[in-house]
Write a protein that holds these residues in place. Structure first.
Motif, mmCIF file in Angstrom:
data_model
loop_
_atom_site.group_PDB
_atom_site.id
_atom_site.type_symbol
_atom_site.label_atom_id
_atom_site.label_comp_id
_atom_site.label_asym_id
_atom_site.label_seq_id
_atom_site.Cartn_x
_atom_site.Cartn_y
_atom_site.Cartn_z
ATOM 1 N N ASP A 1 -33.995 -58.182 29.906
ATOM 2 C CA ASP A 1 -34.242 -57.935 28.360
ATOM 3 C C ASP A 1 -33.872 -56.995 27.854
ATOM 4 O O ASP A 1 -34.072 -56.533 26.516
ATOM 5 N N GLY A 2 -33.014 -56.225 28.603
ATOM 6 C CA GLY A 2 -32.565 -54.685 28.224
ATOM 7 C C GLY A 2 -31.134 -55.007 27.361
ATOM 8 O O GLY A 2 -30.609 -55.930 27.500
ATOM 9 N N THR A 3 -30.824 -53.777 27.030
ATOM 10 C CA THR A 3 -29.609 -53.641 26.255
ATOM 11 C C THR A 3 -28.187 -53.272 27.254
ATOM 12 O O THR A 3 -27.370 -53.060 26.800
ATOM 13 N N GLY A 4 -28.600 -52.930 28.496
ATOM 14 C CA GLY A 4 -27.640 -52.702 29.477
ATOM 15 C C GLY A 4 -27.473 -53.482 30.804
ATOM 16 O O GLY A 4 -28.740 -53.989 31.047
ATOM 17 N N SER A 5 -26.570 -53.626 31.409
ATOM 18 C CA SER A 5 -26.583 -54.449 32.605
ATOM 19 C C SER A 5 -27.137 -53.587 34.109
ATOM 20 O O SER A 5 -27.138 -52.528 33.884
ATOM 21 N N ASP A 6 -27.426 -54.395 34.789
ATOM 22 C CA ASP A 6 -27.926 -53.897 36.062
ATOM 23 C C ASP A 6 -27.313 -54.596 37.171
ATOM 24 O O ASP A 6 -26.893 -55.769 36.866
ATOM 25 N N ILE A 7 -27.438 -54.166 38.469
ATOM 26 C CA ILE A 7 -26.813 -54.797 39.727
ATOM 27 C C ILE A 7 -28.027 -54.829 40.543
ATOM 28 O O ILE A 7 -28.401 -53.792 40.940
ATOM 29 N N LEU A 8 -28.036 -55.976 41.432
ATOM 30 C CA LEU A 8 -28.903 -56.031 42.471
ATOM 31 C C LEU A 8 -28.262 -55.807 43.547
ATOM 32 O O LEU A 8 -27.069 -56.374 43.875
ATOM 33 N N THR A 9 -28.651 -54.719 44.363
ATOM 34 C CA THR A 9 -27.907 -54.128 45.421
ATOM 35 C C THR A 9 -28.698 -54.098 46.636
ATOM 36 O O THR A 9 -27.987 -54.147 47.628
ATOM 37 N N GLY A 10 -29.839 -54.558 46.871
ATOM 38 C CA GLY A 10 -30.935 -54.520 48.011
ATOM 39 C C GLY A 10 -31.769 -55.595 48.149
ATOM 40 O O GLY A 10 -32.326 -56.194 46.836
ATOM 41 N N ILE B 1 -26.603 -58.279 36.880
ATOM 42 C CA ILE B 1 -27.475 -59.207 35.816
ATOM 43 C C ILE B 1 -27.263 -58.455 34.505
ATOM 44 O O ILE B 1 -27.531 -57.288 34.075
ATOM 45 N N PRO B 2 -26.235 -59.389 33.791
ATOM 46 C CA PRO B 2 -25.847 -58.521 32.252
ATOM 47 C C PRO B 2 -26.963 -58.737 31.453
ATOM 48 O O PRO B 2 -28.137 -59.056 31.470
ATOM 49 N N ALA B 3 -26.826 -57.749 30.322
ATOM 50 C CA ALA B 3 -27.986 -57.425 29.327
ATOM 51 C C ALA B 3 -27.912 -58.578 28.740
ATOM 52 O O ALA B 3 -27.234 -59.550 28.501
ATOM 53 N N HIS B 4 -29.335 -58.875 28.248
ATOM 54 C CA HIS B 4 -29.908 -59.955 27.508
ATOM 55 C C HIS B 4 -29.597 -61.239 28.247
ATOM 56 O O HIS B 4 -29.058 -62.300 27.561
ATOM 57 N N GLU B 5 -29.523 -61.214 29.589
ATOM 58 C CA GLU B 5 -29.236 -62.642 29.977
ATOM 59 C C GLU B 5 -30.269 -62.969 31.275
ATOM 60 O O GLU B 5 -31.008 -61.916 31.516
ATOM 61 N N ASP C 1 -35.299 -71.749 58.191
ATOM 62 C CA ASP C 1 -34.643 -70.837 57.128
ATOM 63 C C ASP C 1 -35.087 -70.981 56.083
ATOM 64 O O ASP C 1 -34.998 -72.118 55.264
ATOM 65 N N LEU C 2 -35.464 -69.962 55.207
ATOM 66 C CA LEU C 2 -36.111 -69.963 53.906
ATOM 67 C C LEU C 2 -35.284 -69.748 52.929
ATOM 68 O O LEU C 2 -34.592 -68.507 53.038
ATOM 69 N N ALA C 3 -35.270 -70.384 51.811
ATOM 70 C CA ALA C 3 -34.524 -70.011 50.823
ATOM 71 C C ALA C 3 -35.266 -69.731 49.630
ATOM 72 O O ALA C 3 -36.347 -70.121 49.543
ATOM 73 N N VAL C 4 -34.885 -68.537 48.957
ATOM 74 C CA VAL C 4 -35.616 -68.146 47.640
ATOM 75 C C VAL C 4 -35.053 -68.364 46.407
ATOM 76 O O VAL C 4 -33.906 -67.981 46.399
ATOM 77 N N PHE C 5 -35.666 -68.961 45.428
ATOM 78 C CA PHE C 5 -35.130 -69.228 44.075
ATOM 79 C C PHE C 5 -36.052 -68.257 43.261
ATOM 80 O O PHE C 5 -37.181 -68.188 43.439
ATOM 81 N N MET C 6 -35.088 -67.899 42.205
ATOM 82 C CA MET C 6 -36.235 -67.360 41.090
ATOM 83 C C MET C 6 -35.175 -67.063 39.894
ATOM 84 O O MET C 6 -33.942 -67.279 40.028
ATOM 85 N N LEU C 7 -35.833 -66.754 38.803
ATOM 86 C CA LEU C 7 -35.160 -66.297 37.520
ATOM 87 C C LEU C 7 -35.123 -64.661 37.459
ATOM 88 O O LEU C 7 -36.366 -64.147 37.477
ATOM 89 N N ILE C 8 -34.037 -64.047 37.349
ATOM 90 C CA ILE C 8 -33.741 -62.661 37.155
ATOM 91 C C ILE C 8 -33.590 -62.110 35.611
ATOM 92 O O ILE C 8 -32.623 -62.846 35.244
ATOM 93 N N VAL C 9 -34.645 -61.979 35.038
ATOM 94 C CA VAL C 9 -34.274 -61.826 33.566
ATOM 95 C C VAL C 9 -34.081 -60.335 33.227
ATOM 96 O O VAL C 9 -34.681 -59.446 33.724
#
Ligand SMILES: [Cu+2]
Length: 112
Positions: free
Chosen positions: A26-35, A64-68, A16-24
């Motif tokens: 840099d924009g002024t609006g939030s986004d959502i990881l959906t898939g 993923i909030p803006a600037h976070e 079972d493989l785990a994936v780690f990362m940073l999701i950056v």
């Protein structure tokens, strides 16, 4: 508008493989990881997990909030890959789908 990028993706484990990362964002609006899916193995099971009281729980989306920077890491939110062919040798490409930013491909290399 969000401005999403991924830094330091890591693939950990053998079965079972785990994936780690940073999701950056840099924009002024939030986004959502959906898939989330694997380009090379569309039939593989890819899950987004959080850890609550020491137990992994499935979650569906991740804001993923803006600037976070949202950190996918051990003991916290992470992605897991299941049911991969045993003899997979090639590199894996994780395809992330964001509500506003669309698709981002993340190249995964095993890091043991
Ligand atoms: Cu997990």
């Amino acid at each position: 508008m969000p401005e999403i990028s991924v830094r330091s993706p890591r693939l950990i484990g053998s079965e079972d493989l785990a994936v780690f990362m940073l999701i950056v964002n840099d924009g002024t609006g939030s986004d959502i990881l959906t898939g989330y899916s694997l380009k090379e193995f569309p039939a593989a099971r890819v899950e987004l997990h959080d850890v609550k009281n020491g137990k992994m729980t499935k979650i569906k989306t991740l804001k993923i909030p803006a600037h976070e920077i949202v950190s996918l890491k051990r003991g916290s939110i992470h992605i897991m890959l299941f049911d991969l062919p045993v003899e997979q040798e090639k590199e894996l490409t994780l395809v992330l789908q964001f509500e506003k930013s669309g698709t981002i491909e993340v190249n995964l290399a095993t890091n043991d």
